[in-house]
Design a protein around this motif. Sequence first.
Motif, PDB file in Angstrom:
ATOM      1  N   SER A   1     -46.140  -7.712 -23.386  1.00 24.91           N
ATOM      2  CA  SER A   1     -47.885  -6.987 -23.009  1.00 24.91           C
ATOM      3  C   SER A   1     -47.754  -5.798 -23.857  1.00 24.91           C
ATOM      4  N   ASP A   2     -49.239  -5.414 -23.562  1.00 24.42           N
ATOM      5  CA  ASP A   2     -49.880  -4.541 -24.618  1.00 24.42           C
ATOM      6  C   ASP A   2     -49.652  -3.148 -23.795  1.00 24.42           C
ATOM      7  N   LEU A   3     -49.207  -3.645 -21.863  1.00 25.97           N
ATOM      8  CA  LEU A   3     -48.418  -3.168 -21.072  1.00 25.97           C
ATOM      9  C   LEU A   3     -47.152  -2.350 -21.346  1.00 25.97           C
ATOM     10  N   GLY A   4     -46.075  -3.690 -21.322  1.00 22.73           N
ATOM     11  CA  GLY A   4     -45.495  -3.573 -20.980  1.00 22.73           C
ATOM     12  C   GLY A   4     -43.525  -5.104 -21.128  1.00 22.73           C
ATOM     13  N   VAL A   5     -43.069  -4.673 -20.367  1.00 23.50           N
ATOM     14  CA  VAL A   5     -42.118  -5.798 -20.940  1.00 23.50           C
ATOM     15  C   VAL A   5     -41.468  -6.505 -19.342  1.00 23.50           C
ATOM     16  N   PHE A   6     -41.637  -7.745 -18.929  1.00 24.52           N
ATOM     17  CA  PHE A   6     -41.974  -8.382 -17.704  1.00 24.52           C
ATOM     18  C   PHE A   6     -39.945  -9.409 -17.802  1.00 24.52           C
ATOM     19  N   ASP A   7     -39.498  -9.637 -17.283  1.00 28.21           N
ATOM     20  CA  ASP A   7     -38.614 -10.663 -17.144  1.00 28.21           C
ATOM     21  C   ASP A   7     -38.457 -11.555 -15.688  1.00 28.21           C
TER      22      ASP A   7
END
Length: 243
Positions: free
Chosen positions: A171-177
């Motif tokens: 996303s425009d805020l970070g990376v998620f897994d």
Amino acid sequence: MNASPVPPTRAEYCVIACAEAWRDGGEILASPMGLIPSVGARLARLTFAPDLLLTDGEAMLVRPDGTVEGWLPYRQHLTLVTGGRRHVMMGASQIDRYGNQNISCIGDWAQPKRQLLGVRGAPVNTLNNPTSYWVPRHSRRVFVEKVDLVCGVGYDHAAGARFHRIPRVVSDLGVFDFATPDHSMRLASLHPGVSVEQVAEATGFALNVPDEVPYTREPTANELELIREVLDPAGVRSREVAV
């Protein structure tokens, strides 16, 4: 004296985060949806993923500049799709803690408040090959406790699916897994300038947050040059992420 290089923008960190989805993928078909994922896939091909296959979306394999390098007949395309040899990066109107994605409707499917794209190929994508997601505007309207309709299949609905995997959500805020015991969403990295509190406030469910959250990696000088001079010289990426 040379002018100081312009620091990476948030959009450029997003490009890098998307590109990393295809690292170590080998000779697989990249299917990015959206400008920043497309720039990311082409950047990966030009740098650390030279075996990546890019397509024009119809019947041709193409180089990062769009020139044709091969033919991809429909039968071969389906073989890649159903055999785990494609990695899609789709959008999401809603996504929940287990990676279920909705692009069909908001509200009750029988009488929705808003009609969206429709289910389309999301179930086939998610059950048959790795699927990541790109969300240009991270908010509680997108990151929800439970999606209104499951289009892309999450980990809690994918029992027995041989090739199901969600490598990352960018996303425009970070990376998620989903590298947690129950495959619920985890904050994997923050884009510089973003705080954990900011992400939590913009997310409609409780994220798994490690004690130490790294920042999304810096683009190299070569990667920045490719993004700015070769892949997106018009700077269209800043229309998707303007920060």
